[in-house]
Scaffold this motif. Structure first.
Motif, PDB file in Angstrom:
ATOM      1  N   TYR A  76      -0.898 -15.876  -5.564  1.00 56.70           N
ATOM      2  CA  TYR A  76      -0.350 -14.619  -5.039  1.00 56.70           C
ATOM      3  C   TYR A  76       1.129 -14.460  -5.391  1.00 56.70           C
ATOM      4  CZ  TYR A  76      -4.503 -14.326  -2.056  1.00 56.70           C
ATOM      5  OH  TYR A  76      -5.781 -14.244  -1.588  1.00 56.70           O
ATOM      6  N   ALA A 119       2.673  -2.665  -7.009  1.00 57.75           N
ATOM      7  CA  ALA A 119       1.772  -3.755  -6.626  1.00 57.75           C
ATOM      8  C   ALA A 119       0.558  -3.695  -7.529  1.00 57.75           C
ATOM      9  CB  ALA A 119       1.336  -3.599  -5.172  1.00 57.75           C
ATOM     10  N   ILE A 121      -2.841  -5.117  -6.636  1.00 58.94           N
ATOM     11  CA  ILE A 121      -3.619  -5.850  -5.635  1.00 58.94           C
ATOM     12  C   ILE A 121      -4.766  -6.623  -6.291  1.00 58.94           C
ATOM     13  CG2 ILE A 121      -5.019  -5.586  -3.531  1.00 58.94           C
ATOM     14  CD1 ILE A 121      -2.023  -4.982  -3.123  1.00 58.94           C
ATOM     15  N   LEU A 126       0.899  -8.780  -4.552  1.00 58.50           N
ATOM     16  CA  LEU A 126       0.911  -8.057  -3.278  1.00 58.50           C
ATOM     17  C   LEU A 126       2.121  -7.144  -3.128  1.00 58.50           C
ATOM     18  CD1 LEU A 126      -0.384 -10.910  -0.931  1.00 58.50           C
ATOM     19  CD2 LEU A 126      -1.696  -9.161  -2.130  1.00 58.50           C
ATOM     20  N   GLY A 127       2.833  -6.970  -4.199  1.00 63.80           N
ATOM     21  CA  GLY A 127       3.773  -5.873  -4.221  1.00 63.80           C
ATOM     22  C   GLY A 127       5.240  -6.212  -4.101  1.00 63.80           C
ATOM     23  N   ILE A 138       5.799 -12.162   5.127  1.00 63.95           N
ATOM     24  CA  ILE A 138       4.427 -11.895   4.689  1.00 63.95           C
ATOM     25  C   ILE A 138       3.893 -13.090   3.903  1.00 63.95           C
ATOM     26  CG2 ILE A 138       2.971 -10.339   3.315  1.00 63.95           C
ATOM     27  CD1 ILE A 138       4.955  -8.091   3.969  1.00 63.95           C
ATOM     28  N   VAL A 142       0.393 -15.227   4.007  1.00 63.34           N
ATOM     29  CA  VAL A 142      -0.454 -15.518   2.846  1.00 63.34           C
ATOM     30  C   VAL A 142      -0.685 -17.032   2.756  1.00 63.34           C
ATOM     31  CG1 VAL A 142      -0.642 -15.374   0.336  1.00 63.34           C
ATOM     32  CG2 VAL A 142       0.342 -13.454   1.613  1.00 63.34           C
TER      33      VAL A 142
ATOM     34  N   GLY B  68       4.922 -10.963  10.339  1.00 63.28           N
ATOM     35  CA  GLY B  68       4.733 -11.172   8.900  1.00 63.28           C
ATOM     36  C   GLY B  68       3.530 -12.055   8.617  1.00 63.28           C
ATOM     37  N   GLY B  72       0.519 -10.898   6.153  1.00 58.75           N
ATOM     38  CA  GLY B  72       0.147 -11.653   4.954  1.00 58.75           C
ATOM     39  C   GLY B  72      -1.279 -12.166   5.034  1.00 58.75           C
ATOM     40  N   PHE B 108       1.023   1.430  -1.794  1.00 55.08           N
ATOM     41  CA  PHE B 108       0.348   0.823  -2.941  1.00 55.08           C
ATOM     42  C   PHE B 108      -0.873   1.641  -3.365  1.00 55.08           C
ATOM     43  CE2 PHE B 108       2.086  -3.547  -1.401  1.00 55.08           C
ATOM     44  CZ  PHE B 108       3.347  -3.195  -1.833  1.00 55.08           C
TER      45      PHE B 108
END
Lengths: 336, 331
Positions: A76, A119, A121, A126-127, A138, A142, B68, B72, B108
């Protein structure tokens, strides 16, 4: 200069052997394509063909290309507002990137995101994030998700020097450390947070020192040396994949252009910029290295630049021929 | 007659969490002191024993990090349920919620989704003073991309939480501290109370009262009192504030000709203004027999002193007073 390059060949002998000529050429080509993309982006802006702002990473190509190439399929990426290079190096399609930059329906984000929020995806990109340090928490999620799903993926999160002074950076490094999350925190230190020089914003020499506060390994590399970045990020990713947790890598680099389109750059001298351009340019350095190592010759080096320009010409043509988003679709995508 | 199964609001939430976690291994809990401590209000008590520390994750005091982490994980295939210990502390998560969770899908091009729920207790009445008593739901209502849910009964708490977790969007799930111990009928089997369905919780012909969260039981109590005086309130609980189902509210006002909106959050800029505007802009306007009124928190921080705290937000007595005025035309 020649002596320095010979030293480099010595230093990178094994890596040059391992990567092989095709991978090395691809990396240099990517750097050229990123630069050509951004030079054209600026030109399109000057011509009044682009509506929004942009943050150019010209001069920082080695960090993007070194880092992205150190990651594997399925990994990622989260990155920041100055993110064209990261996206491109992460298998980004120049056509769809340019279309997004020009606000077209065929862009990665259907023209809803623009330069600052590209992004991909489908490719686990993820941008790019418009909020300084916005992607770092974030990345913790992940990493947590990877761990809970028990896959061998790794999350690469790229942020700038400015982000390392946001609270979110500190919360996130701590959480990544206590849970041994598979994350590579890559701080792309380009010397200025908009106008604030790192010397004034930090009372430490290297941002990577902050890793120690969270019990993480931290290291600083020359961000204009694509192989140095590649090595450091590869090692950090391998460590993460082995279940040994996160690493903070700081890549010291330099942006040639202003922060964004309105920057008069009163905070630095032209000489300083010229010095980086003349002596430390990442593309020139890597070109010299590959020529000295016999991977490419002068003609190939020139061809790469021309090839990059052709790719970007095609991307602009694709984008200009692409439709704008349909106003009737304005509400699309707010909710799933 | 079979005995009606009763649970508290907190127990109903916990039962929902347990059932979701048993069904779907992608569901996990993350927050401060939610493990062996069981959460500051006990909602997650016992869950770490059943599901282990990997799925009931105690975090450092890092509210931006919690938000966050949910985002995620949600972006990469998990179904996180975060807990913010007091709603006040969500101010520390705002960037992640407002600028990330709410926006990534749209920004997005509709290609990412953030199926996360963030639970948090709001409201006053516990003597916790100004930094542990906030009602900030309308901050989130103002953000496209978020959903906002506010259950007032144990039954709805269980069913709405399930709907929120199964939803593919970021949902802010606002509980109320004073409701945790309230009891009500809750079936054992899993069920859904759909999001964005306002509910008429009491029918009446004289005045429509739109109330949220703790104000629903207070409005119902007021309605019982007023019934003795021949005044029948119709009480509506929106349950989901965003996206709002306003049809039952507008229908009700067409019937009663009068409307009072009651919430604990401060009046200025509060959710009540939205309800009033929707009524005023609808076909119900032609049926109005009285001004539309709001009854909400005073425009002050929540005070510590018991009497001051009590008078800072609507109570049964103030609902009674306002309802009588509206029905009797004494405004």
């Amino acid at each position: 200069m020649m002596q320095l390059s010979q030293d480099l060949i010595q230093r990178y002998h094994d890596l040059i052997e391992t990567l092989g000529p095709e991978a090395l050429k691809t990396m240099l080509q990517e750097m050229h394509t990123i630069r050509a993309f951004e030079e054209r982006a600026e030109q399109l802006y000057m011509q009044g063909k682009v509506h929004g702002t942009m943050h150019l990473s010209i001069g920082q190509e080695a960090t993007a290309v070194g880092a992205a190439n150190a990651m594997q399929e399925g990994d990622y990426l989260l990155n920041h507002h100055r993110g064209h290079g990261h996206c491109m190096a992460w298998s980004g399609d120049p056509n769809r990137m340019m279309a997004e930059f020009m606000g077209k329906e065929t862009g990665y984000c259907r023209g809803r995101g623009g330069s600052m929020h590209i992004a991909d995806i489908d490719a686990n990109n993820l941008g790019a994030n418009g909020i300084v340090a916005g992607g770092i928490p974030i990345a913790v999620g992940v990493g947590l998700s990877i761990k809970m799903r028990r896959t061998s993926q790794v999350c690469l999160v790229i942020f700038g020097d400015g982000a390392a002074n946001e609270g979110a950076f500190h919360e996130s490094l701590n959480m990544a450390s206590i849970w041994a999350l598979p994350i590579v925190f890559l701080c792309e230190n380009n010397q200025y947070a908009m106008s604030m020089p790192v010397e004034k914003a930090f009372n430490i020499e290297n941002i990577s020192q902050r890793a120690a506060a969270y019990g993480l390994p931290g290291l600083t590399v020359d961000g204009n040396d694509v192989l140095a970045v590649y090595s450091a990020v590869s090692e950090a990713a391998a460590r993460a994949r082995r279940g040994e947790g996160a690493t903070l890598v700081e890549a010291k680099t330099y942006r040639y252009k202003g922060h964004s389109k309105s920057d008069k750059q009163a905070y630095r001298s032209r000489e300083e910029v010229r010095d980086w351009q003349d002596k430390r340019d990442p593309i020139l350095r890597f070109t010299n290295l590959l020529q000295l190592a016999g991977v490419i010759d002068a003609a190939e080096a020139t061809q790469m630049r021309e090839h990059a320009l052709a790719i970007i010409d095609a991307a602009v043509a694709f984008s200009e021929a692409s439709p704008d988003p349909n106003i009737a679709d304005i509400m699309d995508g707010v909710y799933a | 007659m079979p005995e009606v199964r009763e649970l508290t609001y907190a127990e109903a939430l916990r039962e929902c969490l347990r059932q979701l976690m048993e069904e779907d291994e992608r569901v996990f809990l993350i927050g401060e002191d939610i493990g062996v401590y069981g959460g500051a209000f006990g909602v997650t008590a016992g869950l770490i024993e059943q599901f282990g520390a990997e799925r009931v994750i105690d975090t450092p005091i890092s509210e931006a990090g919690i938000a966050g982490a949910c985002i995620g994980a949600a972006l990469t295939g998990m179904r996180p349920i975060g807990e913010i210990q007091f709603m006040d502390f969500v101010t520390l998560s705002m960037e992640q919620l407002v600028l990330q969770a709410a926006k990534v899908r749209f920004m997005f091009g509709g290609k990412a989704s953030v199926p996360m729920v963030l639970r948090m207790p709001g409201g006053s009445g516990t003597g916790a003073a100004a930094q542990h008593s906030e009602s900030l739901e309308n901050w989130f209502v103002h953000v496209p991309g978020l959903k906002v849910v506010m259950p007032s009964t144990p039954y709805d708490a269980k069913g709405l939480l399930r709907a929120a977790v199964l939803d593919n969007n970021p949902v802010i799930f606002v509980e109320h501290k004073l409701l945790y111990k309230t009891k009500g009928h809750v079936p054992e089997e899993p069920y859904i109370v759909p999001l964005s369905q306002s509910k008429v919780v009491r029918e009446g012909e004289h005045l429509t009262v739109v109330a949220t969260s703790i104000m629903v039981p207070r409005a119902l109590q007021a309605a019982e009192e007023l019934a003795k005086e021949g005044i029948e309130l119709e009480v509506i609980d929106p349950r989901t504030l965003k996206p709002l189902d306003d049809a039952p509210i507008i229908e009700s006002v067409k019937k009663t000709g009068r409307a009072l909106v009651v919430h604990e959050a401060v009046e200025m800029g509060g959710f009540g203004g939205e309800i009033v505007a929707r009524i005023a802009a609808s076909e119900a306007f032609d049926y109005l027999e009285a001004p539309i009124r709001r009854l909400a928190g005073l425009d002050i921080p929540i005070p510590y002193n018991r009497e001051l705290e009590y008078h800072a937000v609507p109570q049964v007595e103030s609902i009674l007073r306002e309802a009588r005025k509206l029905v009797r035309g004494e405004y």
